[in-house]
Design a protein around this motif. Sequence first.
Motif, PDB file in Angstrom:
ATOM      1  N   GLN A 129       0.772  -1.251   0.042  1.00 19.60           N
ATOM      2  CA  GLN A 129       0.043   0.190  -0.117  1.00 19.60           C
ATOM      3  C   GLN A 129       0.764   1.404  -0.101  1.00 19.60           C
ATOM      4  O   GLN A 129       0.650   2.307  -0.700  1.00 19.60           O
ATOM      5  CB  GLN A 129      -0.979   0.464   1.040  1.00 19.60           C
ATOM      6  CG  GLN A 129      -2.083  -1.218   0.996  1.00 19.60           C
ATOM      7  CD  GLN A 129      -3.345  -0.560   1.919  1.00 19.60           C
ATOM      8  OE1 GLN A 129      -3.665   0.255   2.022  1.00 19.60           O
ATOM      9  NE2 GLN A 129      -3.864  -1.871   2.854  1.00 19.60           N
ATOM     10  N   ILE A 130       1.696   1.117   0.567  1.00 21.81           N
ATOM     11  CA  ILE A 130       3.068   2.809   1.369  1.00 21.81           C
ATOM     12  C   ILE A 130       3.384   2.284  -0.433  1.00 21.81           C
ATOM     13  O   ILE A 130       4.041   3.181  -1.325  1.00 21.81           O
ATOM     14  CB  ILE A 130       3.514   2.105   2.046  1.00 21.81           C
ATOM     15  CG1 ILE A 130       2.741   1.977   3.560  1.00 21.81           C
ATOM     16  CG2 ILE A 130       4.866   3.152   1.891  1.00 21.81           C
ATOM     17  CD1 ILE A 130       3.876   1.227   4.888  1.00 21.81           C
ATOM     18  N   GLN A 131       3.876   1.115  -0.874  1.00 22.53           N
ATOM     19  CA  GLN A 131       4.414   1.202  -2.450  1.00 22.53           C
ATOM     20  C   GLN A 131       3.833   2.243  -2.836  1.00 22.53           C
ATOM     21  O   GLN A 131       3.895   2.850  -4.259  1.00 22.53           O
ATOM     22  CB  GLN A 131       4.494   0.364  -2.723  1.00 22.53           C
ATOM     23  CG  GLN A 131       5.976  -0.309  -3.722  1.00 22.53           C
ATOM     24  CD  GLN A 131       6.894  -0.134  -3.088  1.00 22.53           C
ATOM     25  OE1 GLN A 131       7.731   0.840  -3.043  1.00 22.53           O
ATOM     26  NE2 GLN A 131       7.650  -1.316  -3.072  1.00 22.53           N
ATOM     27  N   SER A 132       1.727   1.481  -3.164  1.00 31.85           N
ATOM     28  CA  SER A 132       1.209   2.150  -4.192  1.00 31.85           C
ATOM     29  C   SER A 132       1.347   3.748  -4.448  1.00 31.85           C
ATOM     30  O   SER A 132       0.843   4.601  -4.886  1.00 31.85           O
ATOM     31  CB  SER A 132       0.030   1.540  -4.069  1.00 31.85           C
ATOM     32  OG  SER A 132       0.002   0.631  -3.691  1.00 31.85           O
ATOM     33  N   ARG A 133       1.152   4.144  -2.767  1.00 26.59           N
ATOM     34  CA  ARG A 133       0.746   5.542  -2.093  1.00 26.59           C
ATOM     35  C   ARG A 133       2.006   6.544  -2.828  1.00 26.59           C
ATOM     36  O   ARG A 133       1.406   7.322  -3.555  1.00 26.59           O
ATOM     37  CB  ARG A 133       0.496   6.141  -1.046  1.00 26.59           C
ATOM     38  CG  ARG A 133      -0.177   5.455  -0.511  1.00 26.59           C
ATOM     39  CD  ARG A 133      -1.007   6.785   0.924  1.00 26.59           C
ATOM     40  NE  ARG A 133      -0.306   5.743   1.915  1.00 26.59           N
ATOM     41  CZ  ARG A 133      -0.888   4.759   2.531  1.00 26.59           C
ATOM     42  NH1 ARG A 133      -2.018   3.516   2.001  1.00 26.59           N
ATOM     43  NH2 ARG A 133      -0.529   3.932   3.351  1.00 26.59           N
ATOM     44  N   ARG A 134       3.310   5.636  -2.631  1.00 30.45           N
ATOM     45  CA  ARG A 134       4.271   6.573  -3.529  1.00 30.45           C
ATOM     46  C   ARG A 134       4.981   6.881  -4.822  1.00 30.45           C
ATOM     47  O   ARG A 134       4.897   7.876  -5.233  1.00 30.45           O
ATOM     48  CB  ARG A 134       5.594   5.833  -3.024  1.00 30.45           C
ATOM     49  CG  ARG A 134       6.260   6.099  -1.826  1.00 30.45           C
ATOM     50  CD  ARG A 134       7.201   5.999  -1.123  1.00 30.45           C
ATOM     51  NE  ARG A 134       7.936   6.280   0.562  1.00 30.45           N
ATOM     52  CZ  ARG A 134       8.856   5.948   0.794  1.00 30.45           C
ATOM     53  NH1 ARG A 134      10.002   5.663   0.253  1.00 30.45           N
ATOM     54  NH2 ARG A 134       8.494   6.541   2.186  1.00 30.45           N
TER      55      ARG A 134
END
Lengths: 172, 358
Positions: A129-134
Amino acid sequence: MQCQECGKKPATLHFTKIVNGEKTEFHICEACAREKGELIPGTPGGFSIHSLLSGLLDFEPAAQSGLGPKPQTIRCEECGLTYSQFSKIGRFGCSSCYRHFSGRLDPLFKRVHGNTVHVGKIPLRSGQQIQSRREIEQLKLELQEKISHEEFESAAQIRDRIRELERRLADA
Amino acid sequence: MERRRFAQDALSEWMKTNGPDSEIVISSRIRIARNLSRHPFPMLATNQQSREVMEQLTGVARDERLESFGRFDIFILSELNELEKKVLVEKHLISPGLANESRGGALLLNDKESVSIMINEEDHLRIQCLYPGFQIKEAWTVASRIDDTFEGAVDFAFDEKLGYLTSCPTNVGTGIRASVMMHLPALVLTQQINRILSAITQVGLAVRGLYGEGSEAVGNLFQISNQITLGQSEEEIIDNLYGVARQIIEHEKAARERLMAESRVRVEDRVNRSFGILSHASIMDSKEAAQRLSDVRLGIDLGIIQDVPPCVMNELMVMTQPGFLQQVFDEVLNPEQRDIRRAELIRGQLLKSESGGV
């Protein structure tokens, strides 16, 4: 060089302290260092190598004393470590300490690392999820650039990709 | 008791091959610190919690998930004797902290000893990858893949803003410590070393000697590592270290060339004198041994000594440490006896390598 403390054995621990340009040197042998519990002789109140770090930790609360709760009363609700214990030992008790002490940590990180935000690796599995947000943030920057160069076709592609990522995030 | 493999060989398997720039860079190392998300850090964990962490993490090796990185042995620290722990520390496979202070401590070690994974040291998990010569990027690639393997099985403490959460605030973020061990005799001889080392500390890197934190460098060996772990990506951290180490290599090479051009006979005398003393002395303390071994190693690299392979020097650096010495001779030795045995061991090794067999 002989040990400053006992004057018998050769000094093996060499320590140089520079405070405001004033240099103090210590040379003591291993036995004396151990006996002193790594306290360096000749400094008021004793000075341990381990407290070097807590010197950095104490700096910030002093600068803004009077504001917010006292360090003795800030406590990690997870493991029970207090902020003042943390500033003495220089170690966190658990990962929740970071959250419970969060208001006071940025100045410390700034001094130790010169930064306060992680930009490196993200866990592969749990960090998706963090990956996607970044990725979304990055794409938004690209989108702005495309628009300013009037490359509307590729801008539309980027916009679609952002929408798709946002939809997946919302579903997760 | 049967001797464990790590205690028989002073030189780990990975040290026996030559890496790039290995005449100056002895080894490259990456260490990554990780913690499980729902357990207190080892310092505050109960014995029960420490045991759980150990079970969970050693389980990853038991499940053979790590097998693409070699065959792993699992060592429980409380089951090792003092001498075995000492040898592991001298070979840099575990830290003194894990050897002496850990609760529920364990070590996962692959057959080449190029990967050592410490459990319940200061952090729950510390992955260490070692490569011969100057191969810091290669070491990171492997360490990161091992990190991914563990992450596939357990949840790490990770914060979106702060990155990987560690027990000590100096490791937070990437949790990475990248280091290279360099042999810099010519920079020491030409008295340039202090200028270079103080420059290093101004670009966010730290320098320490081999064996013993912060103490003077023994045997002209210097370990250079990153200090900053937050706010730079792993690649930036490694590139920074790589660039600085590359410059130091060039300075050392230039210093060696100048030494040979300007004072060849003096260098030869120093090297051969040390070689002679090592080959014939009956008493050798560890400090003198380290200095003389450094001279001989320089002599090998400069072609002054030709019959001795360079790895013999790496091997002797480890073999002549107190723990290993006692392991080799299989007896408890006081310092005086150690100096005699050390001299004996060095004579034997140099004689053996000169007559052809290593």
